[in-house]
Write a protein that holds these residues in place. Structure first.
Motif, mmCIF file in Angstrom:
data_model
loop_
_atom_site.group_PDB
_atom_site.id
_atom_site.type_symbol
_atom_site.label_atom_id
_atom_site.label_comp_id
_atom_site.label_asym_id
_atom_site.label_seq_id
_atom_site.Cartn_x
_atom_site.Cartn_y
_atom_site.Cartn_z
ATOM 1 N N THR A 37 35.136 45.101 31.558
ATOM 2 C CA THR A 37 35.554 43.700 31.624
ATOM 3 C C THR A 37 34.547 42.839 32.373
ATOM 4 O O THR A 37 34.243 41.713 31.961
ATOM 5 C CB THR A 37 36.931 43.597 32.317
ATOM 6 O OG1 THR A 37 37.795 44.589 31.791
ATOM 7 C CG2 THR A 37 37.538 42.230 32.107
ATOM 8 N N GLU A 38 34.037 43.351 33.526
ATOM 9 C CA GLU A 38 33.087 42.561 34.314
ATOM 10 C C GLU A 38 31.860 42.186 33.493
ATOM 11 O O GLU A 38 31.386 41.043 33.545
ATOM 12 C CB GLU A 38 32.656 43.330 35.565
ATOM 13 C CG GLU A 38 33.752 43.514 36.595
ATOM 14 C CD GLU A 38 34.467 44.828 36.435
ATOM 15 O OE1 GLU A 38 34.355 45.441 35.348
ATOM 16 O OE2 GLU A 38 35.170 45.252 37.378
ATOM 17 N N LEU A 39 31.350 43.162 32.718
ATOM 18 C CA LEU A 39 30.153 42.888 31.916
ATOM 19 C C LEU A 39 30.452 41.847 30.842
ATOM 20 O O LEU A 39 29.653 40.927 30.610
ATOM 21 C CB LEU A 39 29.650 44.185 31.280
ATOM 22 C CG LEU A 39 28.333 44.067 30.495
ATOM 23 C CD1 LEU A 39 27.205 43.706 31.451
ATOM 24 C CD2 LEU A 39 28.019 45.353 29.760
ATOM 25 N N VAL A 40 31.597 41.967 30.186
ATOM 26 C CA VAL A 40 31.970 40.999 29.142
ATOM 27 C C VAL A 40 32.103 39.608 29.739
ATOM 28 O O VAL A 40 31.599 38.615 29.177
ATOM 29 C CB VAL A 40 33.300 41.431 28.470
ATOM 30 C CG1 VAL A 40 33.785 40.341 27.519
ATOM 31 C CG2 VAL A 40 33.122 42.751 27.729
ATOM 32 N N VAL A 70 28.583 38.221 30.543
ATOM 33 C CA VAL A 70 27.837 37.836 29.341
ATOM 34 C C VAL A 70 28.373 36.525 28.770
ATOM 35 O O VAL A 70 27.609 35.580 28.486
ATOM 36 C CB VAL A 70 27.896 38.962 28.285
ATOM 37 C CG1 VAL A 70 27.328 38.473 26.955
ATOM 38 C CG2 VAL A 70 27.131 40.194 28.768
ATOM 39 N N VAL A 71 29.698 36.449 28.626
ATOM 40 C CA VAL A 71 30.305 35.233 28.064
ATOM 41 C C VAL A 71 30.058 34.042 28.979
ATOM 42 O O VAL A 71 29.691 32.939 28.520
ATOM 43 C CB VAL A 71 31.822 35.447 27.836
ATOM 44 C CG1 VAL A 71 32.489 34.139 27.420
ATOM 45 C CG2 VAL A 71 32.060 36.521 26.782
ATOM 46 N N SER A 122 27.522 28.935 30.285
ATOM 47 C CA SER A 122 26.796 28.147 31.282
ATOM 48 C C SER A 122 25.448 27.677 30.754
ATOM 49 O O SER A 122 25.034 26.538 30.987
ATOM 50 C CB SER A 122 26.606 28.980 32.555
ATOM 51 O OG SER A 122 25.829 28.290 33.500
ATOM 52 N N HIS A 123 24.770 28.569 30.014
ATOM 53 C CA HIS A 123 23.442 28.223 29.495
ATOM 54 C C HIS A 123 23.517 27.138 28.419
ATOM 55 O O HIS A 123 22.814 26.118 28.504
ATOM 56 C CB HIS A 123 22.779 29.481 28.938
ATOM 57 C CG HIS A 123 21.440 29.216 28.313
ATOM 58 N ND1 HIS A 123 20.315 28.941 29.064
ATOM 59 C CD2 HIS A 123 21.044 29.169 27.003
ATOM 60 C CE1 HIS A 123 19.288 28.750 28.247
ATOM 61 N NE2 HIS A 123 19.704 28.879 26.991
ATOM 62 N N CYS A 163 30.284 31.252 40.960
ATOM 63 C CA CYS A 163 31.741 31.384 41.046
ATOM 64 C C CYS A 163 32.229 32.576 40.226
ATOM 65 O O CYS A 163 33.234 33.206 40.568
ATOM 66 C CB CYS A 163 32.422 30.096 40.592
ATOM 67 S SG CYS A 163 32.170 29.669 38.865
ATOM 68 N N VAL A 164 31.510 32.926 39.151
ATOM 69 C CA VAL A 164 31.876 34.099 38.349
ATOM 70 C C VAL A 164 31.643 35.377 39.165
ATOM 71 O O VAL A 164 32.474 36.300 39.153
ATOM 72 C CB VAL A 164 31.071 34.137 37.035
ATOM 73 C CG1 VAL A 164 31.391 35.401 36.244
ATOM 74 C CG2 VAL A 164 31.352 32.894 36.199
#
Length: 689
Positions: free
Chosen positions: A292-295, A298-299, A304-305, A438-439
């Motif tokens: 979950t952390e990786l997903v 990435v999202v 943000s970008h 914040c993420v």
């Protein structure tokens, strides 16, 4: 009866020590080989590696841990007050070194939230003392492999003379310098503790102390991340009371909250918590945990970008993360002197968490670890990486549990995890430029669920043991409200004081006989016990030593309802008055009785026993004061024609009594004073009526 003691063979300690030294200092090819293989356990188990049986589980667990490590490493860099690249270095080197030197097959060593927090507190303090602005969020460009800030960076470069560093060194340069010096010293402490076999130090960190410390530190970690959650800029508090000061600053600046960060944080926390809860509920159906952390990372990075959240909404982002490795550098010696004291609790906490997790895994999967080698392993996991811009490491509970649940068999999984981190270091790190802080804060806070859930266990803990609960509350409060290091020290000292108090005021009891048996128990706790006429049986449930001597005597006098000293004084006073009356020619006593009736008054009615049996089964040892106390009551009661009998003494107590002269010079009366069971002593007392 008296059992015959075995004759002890006298050991010449000097010769034994010399023999051990000769054996230790001798060097043979076989001994050298064993030393190398013991120091690098991988040489023993890797040649026996069962590839077909182990490889799939190791690869799967290694990949999963590697995927979890990357976002956690980036997130925990906020706790350490360092850039994400250093957290990735730490995760990479720790896994490789523990693969070579560790004795646990399952433990996951790497970046750990509590250790990161302890490092971050020292880094912040030293930065503040050096004159740097802790609230400076500017990000230097590290892409060229240099740790110094360039002229275009918003972070000011200082010409430092602090701690002997006489070169131009920016904030990040000085911060990682402090972190590596701290890590190196902590590693040296751990290696020295291994050499001198000081692993027993971990015994003084009870489960209540460790749980309280972890919970208190978790509250501190959570507090430090709130400013990133809502996107406000407040100074990083230092010193004692950091948690309270930080919350005051948060509420003072709450009006400046960044709406973009607040919305992002709320979404991320909901997603992470939901995924964690679902994962816990259906973990028996999942072959491996959801990444979950990786997903989320990435999202969030993509949003943000492409949404330009940094430019449009001024949302704080991670910034540039360089690829590759920065050239190694020797930690600065003068900085080591500044952090030498701070490194000691760091070394102890790191070692204790590693060994406790290693022992937990070894017990679960039926193999053994070597605690001393674990100390060497975690020590070198700190010493060697400190030359490569890494900071302190430890075993982490959450990742260890994930590792075991995904089929890990050996530390080959650690190499797989290190390979995943290496790929990020070499190729993927720059892709996290737009990742919002914040993420990362959300990932840290959600990872604290386990420690914060300890609050739910307080009622059950209180029901089980009130003293342990008090230790937990004191340690947790001190760790959160004062500081983590002081909290740990307070917890250790308070838990030891609790043990001392418990031995100072232990449980005492008068015993009664279980009907139709030869066994005796506490008369205040059990029904239908028979009292023995003219015999009192007293139990003292602690060692008898200088700190509880007075309590022993007070309890004995209170429970038997007789203080022999007061009774002896009363008798002397009475006899003195009788002599005065006789000198005056008065043939009546002070009580108006005749001389013939005086003798009756010398035997007080309140003395309803002629023998005192002391149950020594719970007395584990006697010091000099303890022996003298027993000799004192023996004499005092003997003056009142009351015999004192000792029952159920262990051999060390008997030896102490013999050396203290309790049984006399020739031990002739020993068989009339010492008994191997309470019942034997009672039978002897009855026969003496």
């Amino acid at each position: 009866f008296l059992m015959e003691r075995k004759t002890r063979v006298k050991i010449n300690r000097k010769e034994v020590m010399l023999a051990k030294m000769r054996k230790s200092c001798s060097c043979t090819p076989k001994k050298l080989k064993n030393f190398v293989m013991d120091f690098f356990p991988v040489l023993r188990w890797l040649p026996k590696y069962q590839c077909k049986e182990y490889i799939w589980g190791d690869v799967m667990s290694g990949l999963v841990i590697g995927i979890i490590l990357v976002p956690q490493a980036i997130a925990y860099s906020l706790l350490a007050g360092l850039k994400p690249i250093y957290s990735l270095y730490t995760s990479f080197f720790a896994n490789i070194i523990y693969f070579l030197m560790g004795t646990s097959r399952h433990v996951s060593v790497g970046i750990f939230s509590l250790i990161s927090l302890m490092v971050g507190q020292v880094v912040d303090r030293e930065l503040l003392l050096a004159g740097f602005d802790l609230n400076d969020d500017a990000l230097p460009d590290l892409g060229d492999g240099s740790l110094q800030n360039d002229s275009q960076s918003n972070t000011t470069a200082f010409n430092l003379t602090v701690a002997g560093m006489n070169a131009e060194c920016g904030k990040e340069c000085y911060a990682i310098g402090i972190a590596t010096a701290l890590t190196f010293v902590a590693g040296v402490y751990q290696v020295l503790m291994g050499i001198f076999r000081l692993g027993f130090v971990s015994m003084y960190l009870s489960e209540s102390v460790l749980d309280g410390f972890a919970t208190g530190a978790s509250l501190t970690i959570l507090t430090a991340q709130v400013k990133y959650l809502i996107g406000i800029k407040i100074p990083r508090s230092q010193g004692h009371g950091m948690l309270v000061i930080t919350w005051i600053n948060i509420f003072r600046n709450i009006s400046q909250a960044n709406l973009c960060d607040v919305i992002t944080s709320a979404i991320c926390i909901v997603v992470l918590v939901t995924a964690k809860e679902l994962g816990d509920r259906y973990k028996h159906k999942l072959k491996f945990p959801l990444p979950t952390e990786l997903v989320v990372i990435v999202v969030a990075t993509l949003v943000s970008h492409y949404g330009k959240l940094n430019e449009v909404y001024a949302s704080s982002v991670s910034g540039a993360i360089p690829t590759g490795f920065i050239p190694p550098k020797v930690p600065h010696f003068n900085l080591m002197l500044r952090v030498a004291v701070d490194a000691l609790p760091l070394a102890i906490v790191s070692f204790v968490f590693t060994v406790s997790l290693s022992e937990m895994c070894a017990k679960k999967y039926a193999y053994t670890i070597r605690a001393n080698q674990e100390m060497f392993a975690v020590g070198f996991c700190n010493i060697i990486p400190s030359f490569f811009h890494s900071f302190a490491t430890s075993a982490a509970l959450a990742k260890t549990l994930v590792k075991t649940s995904t089929g890990c068999q050996t530390q080959v999984s650690g190499v797989i995890s290190a390979t995943v981190v290496l790929l990020v270091l070499l190729f993927l790190a720059p892709l996290f430029y737009s990742l919002q802080k914040c993420v990362l804060a959300c990932i840290i806070i959600v990872s604290l669920r386990g420690a914060l859930r300890k609050f739910r266990d307080v009622p059950a803990r209180y029901h089980m043991n009130k003293v342990d609960t008090l230790v937990w509350v004191i340690t947790m409060s001190a760790s959160a409200l004062i500081s983590t290091e002081i909290g740990l020290l307070v917890g250790i000292v308070f838990s030891m004081l609790c043990i001392i108090v418990q031995t100072q005021r232990p449980r005492t009891a008068l015993l009664g006989q279980i009907q139709d048996t030869s066994f005796y128990e506490d008369d205040s706790e059990y029904e239908n016990l028979s009292s023995i006429p003219k015999v009192k049986i007293f139990r003292f449930e602690a060692p008898l030593y200088y700190a509880n001597r007075n309590y022993f005597l007070k309890s004995l006098y209170r429970m038997t309802n007789l203080d022999p000293n007061l009774e002896a004084a009363r008798r002397k006073k009475y006899e003195k008055k009788e002599k005065q009356h006789l000198k005056k020619g008065d043939h009546t006593t002070a009580n108006g009785l005749g001389i013939g009736e005086t003798t009756l008054q010398l035997v007080p009615k309140q003395i309803d026993f002629h023998a005192l049996v002391v149950d020594c089964s719970s007395i584990s040892f006697l010091d000099t004061t303890g022996v003298n106390t027993l000799k004192e009551i023996l004499k005092d009661y003997k003056d009142l024609n009351i015999s004192v009998l000792l029952a159920c003494c262990n051999p060390s107590v008997i030896d102490s009594l013999q050396r203290g002269g309790y049984f006399g010079r020739d031990f002739g009366s020993m068989q009339e004073m010492l008994f191997y069971s309470i019942h034997n002593a009672v039978q002897f007392a009855k026969a003496q009526k």
